[in-house]
Design a protein around this motif. Structure first.
Motif, PDB file in Angstrom:
ATOM      1  N   ALA A  19       0.826  -1.213   0.000  1.00 16.02           N
ATOM      2  CA  ALA A  19       0.000   0.000   0.000  1.00 16.02           C
ATOM      3  C   ALA A  19       0.856   1.257   0.000  1.00 16.02           C
ATOM      4  O   ALA A  19       0.540   2.237  -0.688  1.00 16.02           O
ATOM      5  N   VAL A  20       1.955   1.231   0.739  1.00 17.05           N
ATOM      6  CA  VAL A  20       2.850   2.388   0.765  1.00 17.05           C
ATOM      7  C   VAL A  20       3.519   2.569  -0.595  1.00 17.05           C
ATOM      8  O   VAL A  20       3.676   3.696  -1.073  1.00 17.05           O
ATOM      9  N   ALA A  21       3.875   1.484  -1.246  1.00 15.16           N
ATOM     10  CA  ALA A  21       4.477   1.583  -2.578  1.00 15.16           C
ATOM     11  C   ALA A  21       3.491   2.219  -3.564  1.00 15.16           C
ATOM     12  O   ALA A  21       3.881   3.070  -4.375  1.00 15.16           O
ATOM     13  N   ALA A  22       2.223   1.838  -3.474  1.00 16.10           N
ATOM     14  CA  ALA A  22       1.212   2.434  -4.350  1.00 16.10           C
ATOM     15  C   ALA A  22       1.024   3.917  -4.027  1.00 16.10           C
ATOM     16  O   ALA A  22       0.924   4.749  -4.938  1.00 16.10           O
ATOM     17  N   ALA A  23       1.001   4.259  -2.749  1.00 13.93           N
ATOM     18  CA  ALA A  23       0.863   5.666  -2.352  1.00 13.93           C
ATOM     19  C   ALA A  23       2.068   6.476  -2.809  1.00 13.93           C
ATOM     20  O   ALA A  23       1.926   7.642  -3.214  1.00 13.93           O
ATOM     21  N   ALA A  24       3.248   5.878  -2.774  1.00 19.77           N
ATOM     22  CA  ALA A  24       4.452   6.578  -3.235  1.00 19.77           C
ATOM     23  C   ALA A  24       4.376   6.872  -4.726  1.00 19.77           C
ATOM     24  O   ALA A  24       4.805   7.940  -5.179  1.00 19.77           O
ATOM     25  N   GLU A  25       3.800   5.954  -5.495  1.00 26.44           N
ATOM     26  CA  GLU A  25       3.612   6.202  -6.930  1.00 26.44           C
ATOM     27  C   GLU A  25       2.636   7.355  -7.159  1.00 26.44           C
ATOM     28  O   GLU A  25       2.850   8.195  -8.039  1.00 26.44           O
ATOM     29  N   VAL A  34       3.521  11.025   1.559  1.00 19.66           N
ATOM     30  CA  VAL A  34       3.014   9.766   2.099  1.00 19.66           C
ATOM     31  C   VAL A  34       3.338   9.723   3.585  1.00 19.66           C
ATOM     32  O   VAL A  34       4.504   9.831   3.972  1.00 19.66           O
ATOM     33  N   HIS A  35       2.302   9.598   4.414  1.00 15.62           N
ATOM     34  CA  HIS A  35       2.468   9.458   5.850  1.00 15.62           C
ATOM     35  C   HIS A  35       1.979   8.077   6.254  1.00 15.62           C
ATOM     36  O   HIS A  35       1.025   7.560   5.672  1.00 15.62           O
ATOM     37  N   VAL A  36       2.614   7.496   7.264  1.00 11.57           N
ATOM     38  CA  VAL A  36       2.222   6.174   7.757  1.00 11.57           C
ATOM     39  C   VAL A  36       1.877   6.297   9.235  1.00 11.57           C
ATOM     40  O   VAL A  36       2.652   6.855  10.012  1.00 11.57           O
ATOM     41  N   LEU A  37       0.703   5.789   9.621  1.00  7.86           N
ATOM     42  CA  LEU A  37       0.293   5.745  11.016  1.00  7.86           C
ATOM     43  C   LEU A  37       0.532   4.343  11.550  1.00  7.86           C
ATOM     44  O   LEU A  37       0.026   3.363  11.000  1.00  7.86           O
ATOM     45  N   VAL A  38       1.322   4.257  12.610  1.00  5.04           N
ATOM     46  CA  VAL A  38       1.577   2.988  13.281  1.00  5.04           C
ATOM     47  C   VAL A  38       0.957   3.098  14.670  1.00  5.04           C
ATOM     48  O   VAL A  38       1.373   3.932  15.474  1.00  5.04           O
ATOM     49  N   ALA A  39      -0.041   2.269  14.947  1.00  5.35           N
ATOM     50  CA  ALA A  39      -0.716   2.292  16.240  1.00  5.35           C
ATOM     51  C   ALA A  39      -0.644   0.909  16.866  1.00  5.35           C
ATOM     52  O   ALA A  39      -0.771  -0.102  16.185  1.00  5.35           O
ATOM     53  N   ALA A  54      11.091   3.589   1.342  1.00  9.83           N
ATOM     54  CA  ALA A  54      11.275   4.631   0.327  1.00  9.83           C
ATOM     55  C   ALA A  54       9.939   5.301   0.025  1.00  9.83           C
ATOM     56  O   ALA A  54       8.921   4.628  -0.155  1.00  9.83           O
ATOM     57  N   GLY A  55       9.942   6.623   0.012  1.00 11.31           N
ATOM     58  CA  GLY A  55       8.750   7.388  -0.319  1.00 11.31           C
ATOM     59  C   GLY A  55       7.958   7.881   0.876  1.00 11.31           C
ATOM     60  O   GLY A  55       7.085   8.726   0.734  1.00 11.31           O
ATOM     61  N   VAL A  56       8.252   7.370   2.067  1.00  8.34           N
ATOM     62  CA  VAL A  56       7.535   7.801   3.266  1.00  8.34           C
ATOM     63  C   VAL A  56       8.165   9.092   3.780  1.00  8.34           C
ATOM     64  O   VAL A  56       9.364   9.155   4.025  1.00  8.34           O
ATOM     65  N   SER A  57       7.330  10.130   3.935  1.00 11.98           N
ATOM     66  CA  SER A  57       7.873  11.412   4.405  1.00 11.98           C
ATOM     67  C   SER A  57       7.654  11.626   5.897  1.00 11.98           C
ATOM     68  O   SER A  57       8.371  12.407   6.509  1.00 11.98           O
ATOM     69  N   LYS A  58       6.675  10.942   6.489  1.00 16.25           N
ATOM     70  CA  LYS A  58       6.429  11.112   7.923  1.00 16.25           C
ATOM     71  C   LYS A  58       5.799   9.845   8.478  1.00 16.25           C
ATOM     72  O   LYS A  58       4.972   9.215   7.820  1.00 16.25           O
ATOM     73  N   VAL A  59       6.210   9.481   9.707  1.00 13.64           N
ATOM     74  CA  VAL A  59       5.604   8.360  10.418  1.00 13.64           C
ATOM     75  C   VAL A  59       4.942   8.908  11.675  1.00 13.64           C
ATOM     76  O   VAL A  59       5.574   9.627  12.455  1.00 13.64           O
ATOM     77  N   LEU A  60       3.681   8.590  11.843  1.00 14.31           N
ATOM     78  CA  LEU A  60       2.922   8.980  13.028  1.00 14.31           C
ATOM     79  C   LEU A  60       2.836   7.767  13.934  1.00 14.31           C
ATOM     80  O   LEU A  60       2.396   6.693  13.504  1.00 14.31           O
ATOM     81  N   LEU A  61       3.262   7.908  15.193  1.00 13.95           N
ATOM     82  CA  LEU A  61       3.314   6.785  16.123  1.00 13.95           C
ATOM     83  C   LEU A  61       2.317   6.998  17.253  1.00 13.95           C
ATOM     84  O   LEU A  61       2.348   8.025  17.931  1.00 13.95           O
ATOM     85  N   ALA A  62       1.415   6.042  17.442  1.00 16.50           N
ATOM     86  CA  ALA A  62       0.474   6.034  18.565  1.00 16.50           C
ATOM     87  C   ALA A  62       0.749   4.753  19.341  1.00 16.50           C
ATOM     88  O   ALA A  62       0.205   3.692  19.035  1.00 16.50           O
TER      89      ALA A  62
END
Length: 75
Positions: A19-25, A34-39, A54-62
Motif C-alpha cells: 500500500a505504501v508503494a502504491a501511495a508513493a507512486e 506519504v504518511h504512515v500511522l503505526v498504532a 522509500a517514499g515515506v515522508s512522515k511516520v505517526l506513532l500512537a
C-alpha cells in the motif's frame, strides 16, 4: 497527502509495504506526501521500519497499552 495505516504485529506486514508503494507512486504523480500511522502497544520497532520505506515522508506513532488488543474502536 496519503495516510496509510500500518498493519503490523510488531513487524510491518507485506500488505502495508504494498500500500505504501502504491501511495508513493501516487505521490510522484502529484498526490502529495506519504504518511504512515503505526498504532499499537510496543510498536516503535514497526514505526522505525516504516520510516525506512522509500517514499515515506512522515511516520505517526500512537504507542499505548490501550491499543494492545487491536480493536478498531480503540484507534
Amino acid at each position: 497527502m496519503a495516510v496509510q495505516v500500518a498493519e503490523h504485529d510488531g513487524v510491518l506486514k507485506p500488505a502495508t509495504l504494498n500500500a505504501v508503494a502504491a501511495a508513493a507512486e501516487l505521490s510522484k504523480a502529484g498526490a502529495g506526501d506519504v504518511h504512515v500511522l503505526v498504532a499499537g502497544s510496543g510498536c516503535k520497532p514497526a514505526a522505525d521500519a516504516a520510516a525506512q520505506i522509500a517514499g515515506v515522508s512522515k511516520v505517526l506513532l500512537a504507542d499505548d497499552a490501550a491499543y494492545g488488543h487491536g480493536l478498531a474502536e480503540n484507534v
